[in-house]
Design an enzyme around this catalytic site. Structure first.
Site, PDB file in Angstrom:
ATOM      1  N   GLU A  45      35.667  42.877  70.107  1.00  0.00           N
ATOM      2  CA  GLU A  45      35.911  41.418  69.805  1.00  0.00           C
ATOM      3  C   GLU A  45      35.231  40.234  70.200  1.00  0.00           C
ATOM      4  O   GLU A  45      34.327  40.549  71.178  1.00  0.00           O
ATOM      5  CB  GLU A  45      37.252  41.692  70.082  1.00  0.00           C
ATOM      6  CG  GLU A  45      38.599  42.967  69.472  1.00  0.00           C
ATOM      7  CD  GLU A  45      38.601  42.629  67.892  1.00  0.00           C
ATOM      8  OE1 GLU A  45      37.830  42.165  67.337  1.00  0.00           O
ATOM      9  OE2 GLU A  45      39.752  42.765  67.904  1.00  0.00           O
TER      10      GLU A  45
ATOM     11  N   HIS B 288      33.954  42.008  64.741  1.00  0.00           N
ATOM     12  CA  HIS B 288      33.407  42.848  65.840  1.00  0.00           C
ATOM     13  C   HIS B 288      32.505  44.111  65.175  1.00  0.00           C
ATOM     14  O   HIS B 288      32.292  44.489  63.521  1.00  0.00           O
ATOM     15  CB  HIS B 288      35.008  43.137  65.881  1.00  0.00           C
ATOM     16  CG  HIS B 288      36.003  43.872  65.072  1.00  0.00           C
ATOM     17  ND1 HIS B 288      37.090  43.872  65.241  1.00  0.00           N
ATOM     18  CD2 HIS B 288      35.170  45.366  64.542  1.00  0.00           C
ATOM     19  CE1 HIS B 288      37.961  44.621  64.608  1.00  0.00           C
ATOM     20  NE2 HIS B 288      36.663  45.458  64.270  1.00  0.00           N
TER      21      HIS B 288
HETATM   22  P1  PGA Z   1      37.433  48.342  57.823  1.00  0.00           P
HETATM   23  O1  PGA Z   1      37.176  48.639  60.183  1.00  0.00           O
HETATM   24  O2  PGA Z   1      36.359  49.945  57.573  1.00  0.00           O
HETATM   25  O3  PGA Z   1      38.060  49.674  57.809  1.00  0.00           O
HETATM   26  O4  PGA Z   1      37.488  47.447  57.192  1.00  0.00           O
HETATM   27  C1  PGA Z   1      36.237  47.738  60.115  1.00  0.00           C
HETATM   28  C2  PGA Z   1      35.807  47.618  60.919  1.00  0.00           C
HETATM   29  O5  PGA Z   1      37.063  47.334  61.875  1.00  0.00           O
HETATM   30  O6  PGA Z   1      35.217  48.092  61.672  1.00  0.00           O
END
Ligand code: PGA
Length: 260
Positions: free
Chosen positions: A143, A138
Protein backbone atom coordinates in the site's frame (compact mmCIF):
# COMPACT_ATOMS: atom_id res chain seq x y z
CA UNK A 1 10.07 1.23 -18.81
CA UNK A 2 8.08 0.21 -21.84
CA UNK A 3 4.42 1.21 -22.09
CA UNK A 4 2.23 -0.73 -24.53
CA UNK A 5 -1.25 0.62 -25.23
CA UNK A 6 -3.65 -2.09 -26.41
CA UNK A 7 -7.25 -1.88 -27.57
CA UNK A 8 -8.82 -3.74 -24.68
CA UNK A 9 -8.31 -6.25 -21.87
CA UNK A 10 -8.42 -9.26 -24.20
CA UNK A 11 -5.67 -7.81 -26.40
CA UNK A 12 -3.56 -7.20 -23.31
CA UNK A 13 -4.19 -10.75 -22.13
CA UNK A 14 -3.19 -12.18 -25.50
CA UNK A 15 0.01 -10.11 -25.71
CA UNK A 16 1.14 -11.10 -22.22
CA UNK A 17 0.13 -14.76 -22.65
CA UNK A 18 2.26 -14.92 -25.81
CA UNK A 19 5.17 -13.39 -23.88
CA UNK A 20 4.81 -16.09 -21.22
CA UNK A 21 4.55 -18.77 -23.92
CA UNK A 22 7.78 -17.48 -25.48
CA UNK A 23 9.49 -17.62 -22.11
CA UNK A 24 8.33 -21.23 -21.58
CA UNK A 25 9.61 -22.18 -25.04
CA UNK A 26 13.05 -20.88 -23.98
CA UNK A 27 12.92 -22.11 -20.39
CA UNK A 28 10.43 -24.88 -19.76
CA UNK A 29 10.68 -24.69 -15.95
CA UNK A 30 10.35 -20.91 -15.79
CA UNK A 31 9.12 -19.52 -12.47
CA UNK A 32 6.06 -17.37 -13.18
CA UNK A 33 4.96 -14.91 -10.55
CA UNK A 34 1.22 -14.50 -10.80
CA UNK A 35 -1.18 -11.84 -9.57
CA UNK A 36 -4.79 -12.15 -8.45
CA UNK A 37 -7.72 -9.76 -8.92
CA UNK A 38 -9.89 -9.43 -12.01
CA UNK A 39 -7.36 -7.81 -14.34
CA UNK A 40 -5.02 -10.77 -15.07
CA UNK A 41 -7.81 -13.26 -15.82
CA UNK A 42 -7.64 -12.66 -19.62
CA UNK A 43 -3.92 -13.54 -19.45
CA UNK A 44 -4.62 -16.89 -17.79
CA UNK A 45 -7.45 -17.65 -20.21
CA UNK A 46 -5.30 -16.86 -23.25
CA UNK A 47 -2.37 -18.89 -21.91
CA UNK A 48 -4.62 -21.86 -21.13
CA UNK A 49 -5.99 -21.70 -24.68
CA UNK A 50 -2.44 -21.81 -26.08
CA UNK A 51 -1.59 -24.82 -23.92
CA UNK A 52 -4.74 -26.66 -24.98
CA UNK A 53 -4.06 -25.86 -28.65
CA UNK A 54 -0.56 -27.35 -28.30
CA UNK A 55 1.16 -24.01 -29.04
CA UNK A 56 3.21 -24.21 -25.86
CA UNK A 57 4.11 -26.87 -23.32
CA UNK A 58 3.53 -25.50 -19.82
CA UNK A 59 4.02 -28.82 -18.03
CA UNK A 60 7.36 -27.71 -16.54
CA UNK A 61 6.17 -24.27 -15.43
CA UNK A 62 6.36 -23.26 -11.79
CA UNK A 63 3.93 -20.76 -10.29
CA UNK A 64 4.66 -18.32 -7.44
CA UNK A 65 2.06 -16.31 -5.58
CA UNK A 66 2.45 -12.56 -5.02
CA UNK A 67 0.37 -11.94 -1.93
CA UNK A 68 -2.15 -13.51 0.42
CA UNK A 69 -4.77 -12.62 3.00
CA UNK A 70 -3.88 -13.32 6.61
CA UNK A 71 -6.33 -15.26 8.71
CA UNK A 72 -8.71 -16.77 6.17
CA UNK A 73 -9.38 -20.42 7.02
CA UNK A 74 -7.38 -22.91 4.94
CA UNK A 75 -9.20 -23.66 1.70
CA UNK A 76 -11.33 -20.47 1.83
CA UNK A 77 -12.37 -19.92 -1.81
CA UNK A 78 -11.12 -16.32 -1.79
CA UNK A 79 -7.74 -17.04 -0.24
CA UNK A 80 -5.25 -16.18 -2.95
CA UNK A 81 -3.86 -19.69 -2.75
CA UNK A 82 -7.31 -21.02 -3.72
CA UNK A 83 -7.68 -18.38 -6.44
CA UNK A 84 -4.30 -19.13 -8.01
CA UNK A 85 -4.91 -22.89 -7.89
CA UNK A 86 -8.33 -22.39 -9.50
CA UNK A 87 -7.47 -19.75 -12.10
CA UNK A 88 -3.91 -20.67 -13.05
CA UNK A 89 -2.51 -23.95 -11.74
CA UNK A 90 -5.43 -26.26 -12.57
CA UNK A 91 -6.30 -24.75 -15.99
CA UNK A 92 -2.65 -25.12 -17.04
CA UNK A 93 -2.79 -28.79 -16.06
CA UNK A 94 -0.24 -28.36 -13.27
CA UNK A 95 -0.30 -29.96 -9.82
CA UNK A 96 0.06 -28.30 -6.44
CA UNK A 97 3.72 -29.34 -6.47
CA UNK A 98 4.33 -26.68 -9.13
CA UNK A 99 2.95 -23.97 -6.87
CA UNK A 100 4.54 -21.91 -4.12
CA UNK A 101 3.07 -19.21 -1.92
CA UNK A 102 3.29 -17.66 1.54
CA UNK A 103 1.38 -19.32 4.37
CA UNK A 104 -1.39 -16.89 5.33
CA UNK A 105 -2.55 -19.18 8.13
CA UNK A 106 0.87 -19.44 9.83
CA UNK A 107 1.02 -18.75 13.55
CA UNK A 108 4.32 -16.95 13.11
CA UNK A 109 3.53 -14.68 10.18
CA UNK A 110 6.93 -12.99 10.13
CA UNK A 111 8.70 -16.35 9.94
CA UNK A 112 6.35 -17.38 7.11
CA UNK A 113 7.25 -14.18 5.22
CA UNK A 114 10.99 -14.73 5.62
CA UNK A 115 10.59 -18.37 4.60
CA UNK A 116 8.80 -17.31 1.42
CA UNK A 117 11.53 -14.85 0.41
CA UNK A 118 14.09 -17.62 0.96
CA UNK A 119 12.02 -20.11 -1.04
CA UNK A 120 11.80 -17.70 -3.98
CA UNK A 121 15.57 -17.23 -3.98
CA UNK A 122 16.22 -20.97 -3.64
CA UNK A 123 13.89 -21.59 -6.60
CA UNK A 124 16.23 -19.43 -8.70
CA UNK A 125 14.17 -16.25 -8.59
CA UNK A 126 11.05 -15.25 -10.50
CA UNK A 127 11.53 -15.11 -14.27
CA UNK A 128 8.44 -13.08 -15.10
CA UNK A 129 6.27 -11.37 -12.49
CA UNK A 130 2.74 -10.36 -13.44
CA UNK A 131 1.35 -7.38 -11.58
CA UNK A 132 -1.96 -5.61 -11.32
CA UNK A 133 -2.27 -2.14 -9.86
CA UNK A 134 -4.62 -0.89 -7.18
CA UNK A 135 -6.58 2.32 -7.60
CA UNK A 136 -4.21 3.67 -4.92
CA UNK A 137 -1.12 2.64 -6.90
CA UNK A 138 -0.33 -0.50 -4.92
CA UNK A 139 1.48 -3.50 -6.41
CA UNK A 140 1.00 -6.79 -4.67
CA UNK A 141 -0.48 -5.51 -1.44
CA UNK A 142 2.21 -2.89 -0.97
CA UNK A 143 0.00 0.00 0.00
CA UNK A 144 1.07 3.67 -0.33
CA UNK A 145 4.20 4.54 1.67
CA UNK A 146 5.51 0.97 1.60
CA UNK A 147 9.29 1.00 1.63
CA UNK A 148 10.67 0.67 -1.88
CA UNK A 149 13.24 -1.74 -0.38
CA UNK A 150 10.66 -3.84 1.49
CA UNK A 151 10.80 -7.61 1.72
CA UNK A 152 7.88 -10.01 2.07
CA UNK A 153 6.00 -9.01 5.22
CA UNK A 154 2.62 -8.35 6.81
CA UNK A 155 0.74 -5.23 5.74
CA UNK A 156 -2.55 -3.58 6.67
CA UNK A 157 -4.94 -2.87 3.80
CA UNK A 158 -6.26 0.64 3.22
CA UNK A 159 -9.99 1.21 3.52
CA UNK A 160 -10.05 1.79 -0.27
CA UNK A 161 -8.45 -1.58 -1.07
CA UNK A 162 -10.82 -3.42 1.28
CA UNK A 163 -13.74 -1.70 -0.45
CA UNK A 164 -12.29 -2.52 -3.89
CA UNK A 165 -11.99 -6.19 -2.92
CA UNK A 166 -15.34 -6.49 -1.11
CA UNK A 167 -16.94 -7.69 -4.37
CA UNK A 168 -15.23 -11.06 -3.87
CA UNK A 169 -16.78 -11.51 -0.40
CA UNK A 170 -20.34 -11.50 0.97
CA UNK A 171 -19.72 -8.24 2.84
CA UNK A 172 -17.03 -5.65 3.52
CA UNK A 173 -16.69 -6.98 7.07
CA UNK A 174 -15.41 -10.30 5.70
CA UNK A 175 -12.45 -8.71 3.85
CA UNK A 176 -9.37 -9.27 6.01
CA UNK A 177 -7.49 -6.22 7.27
CA UNK A 178 -4.10 -7.93 7.10
CA UNK A 179 -2.18 -9.52 4.27
CA UNK A 180 1.21 -10.96 3.41
CA UNK A 181 2.76 -9.44 0.33
CA UNK A 182 6.03 -9.81 -1.49
CA UNK A 183 7.85 -6.58 -0.71
CA UNK A 184 8.70 -4.05 -3.37
CA UNK A 185 12.36 -5.01 -3.03
CA UNK A 186 11.35 -8.65 -3.51
CA UNK A 187 9.25 -7.85 -6.58
CA UNK A 188 12.10 -5.85 -8.12
CA UNK A 189 14.28 -9.00 -8.06
CA UNK A 190 12.14 -10.69 -10.73
CA UNK A 191 13.84 -10.69 -14.14
CA UNK A 192 10.90 -9.16 -16.02
CA UNK A 193 8.00 -7.22 -14.52
CA UNK A 194 4.76 -7.05 -16.52
CA UNK A 195 1.99 -4.86 -15.16
CA UNK A 196 -1.47 -4.99 -16.76
CA UNK A 197 -4.01 -2.26 -16.06
CA UNK A 198 -7.41 -1.92 -17.67
CA UNK A 199 -10.31 0.47 -17.27
CA UNK A 200 -10.77 4.14 -16.50
CA UNK A 201 -10.55 3.53 -12.75
CA UNK A 202 -6.81 2.78 -13.10
CA UNK A 203 -5.96 5.78 -15.33
CA UNK A 204 -4.76 8.08 -12.55
CA UNK A 205 -2.66 5.39 -10.85
CA UNK A 206 -1.12 4.45 -14.22
CA UNK A 207 -0.24 8.08 -15.03
CA UNK A 208 1.45 8.52 -11.66
CA UNK A 209 3.28 5.19 -12.02
CA UNK A 210 4.63 5.92 -15.49
CA UNK A 211 5.03 9.70 -15.60
CA UNK A 212 5.22 10.73 -11.95
CA UNK A 213 8.25 10.68 -9.67
CA UNK A 214 9.50 7.48 -8.04
CA UNK A 215 7.79 7.74 -4.68
CA UNK A 216 6.70 5.33 -1.98
CA UNK A 217 3.30 7.01 -1.97
CA UNK A 218 2.76 5.41 -5.42
CA UNK A 219 4.31 1.96 -4.89
CA UNK A 220 4.02 0.97 -8.56
CA UNK A 221 6.33 3.85 -9.47
CA UNK A 222 9.14 1.57 -8.23
CA UNK A 223 8.88 -0.09 -11.66
CA UNK A 224 10.89 2.88 -12.94
CA UNK A 225 13.86 1.40 -11.07
CA UNK A 226 13.68 -1.96 -12.87
CA UNK A 227 15.75 -2.57 -16.03
CA UNK A 228 12.99 -4.63 -17.71
CA UNK A 229 9.53 -3.41 -16.78
CA UNK A 230 6.58 -3.46 -19.17
CA UNK A 231 3.30 -1.68 -18.49
CA UNK A 232 0.43 -2.90 -20.67
CA UNK A 233 -2.67 -0.69 -20.58
CA UNK A 234 -5.92 -0.50 -22.49
CA UNK A 235 -7.10 2.80 -23.98
CA UNK A 236 -9.15 3.65 -20.88
CA UNK A 237 -6.30 3.05 -18.44
CA UNK A 238 -3.99 5.02 -20.77
CA UNK A 239 -6.34 8.00 -20.94
CA UNK A 240 -4.34 10.19 -18.53
CA UNK A 241 -0.89 9.54 -20.02
CA UNK A 242 0.66 12.70 -21.47
CA UNK A 243 3.09 10.66 -23.57
CA UNK A 244 0.46 8.25 -24.96
CA UNK A 245 1.21 9.13 -28.59
CA UNK A 246 4.93 8.60 -28.06
CA UNK A 247 4.26 5.19 -26.49
CA UNK A 248 1.99 4.25 -29.43
CA UNK A 249 4.55 5.34 -32.04
CA UNK A 250 7.37 3.52 -30.26
CA UNK A 251 5.50 0.23 -30.04
CA UNK A 252 4.23 0.47 -33.64
CA UNK A 253 7.80 0.84 -34.89
CA UNK A 254 9.17 -2.03 -32.81
CA UNK A 255 10.39 -5.10 -34.69
CA UNK A 256 8.14 -8.14 -34.05
CA UNK A 257 11.03 -10.36 -33.01
CA UNK A 258 11.86 -8.12 -30.09
CA UNK A 259 8.78 -8.95 -28.01
CA UNK A 260 8.06 -6.94 -24.88
P1 PGA B 1 -7.94 -5.78 -9.85
O1 PGA B 1 -6.92 -5.66 -8.64
O2 PGA B 1 -7.21 -6.42 -10.97
O3 PGA B 1 -9.06 -6.68 -9.34
O4 PGA B 1 -8.39 -4.40 -10.16
C1 PGA B 1 -5.66 -5.10 -8.90
C2 PGA B 1 -4.86 -5.00 -7.62
O5 PGA B 1 -5.43 -4.67 -6.57
O6 PGA B 1 -3.65 -5.21 -7.68
Amino acid sequence: MEVVIVQDADAGGELIAETIADLLRRKRDALLGVATGSTPLPIYQALTAKVRAGEVDASGARIAQLDEYVGLPAGHPESYRSVVLREVVEPLGLGEGAFMGPDGAAEDVQAACEAYDRALAEAGGVDLQLLGIGTDGHIGFNEPCSSLASRTRIKTLTRQTRQDNARFFDSLDEVPHHVITQGIGTILEARHLVLLATGEGKAEAVAQTVEGPVAAVVPASALQLHPHATVVVDEAAASKLKLADYFRDTYAAKPDWQGI
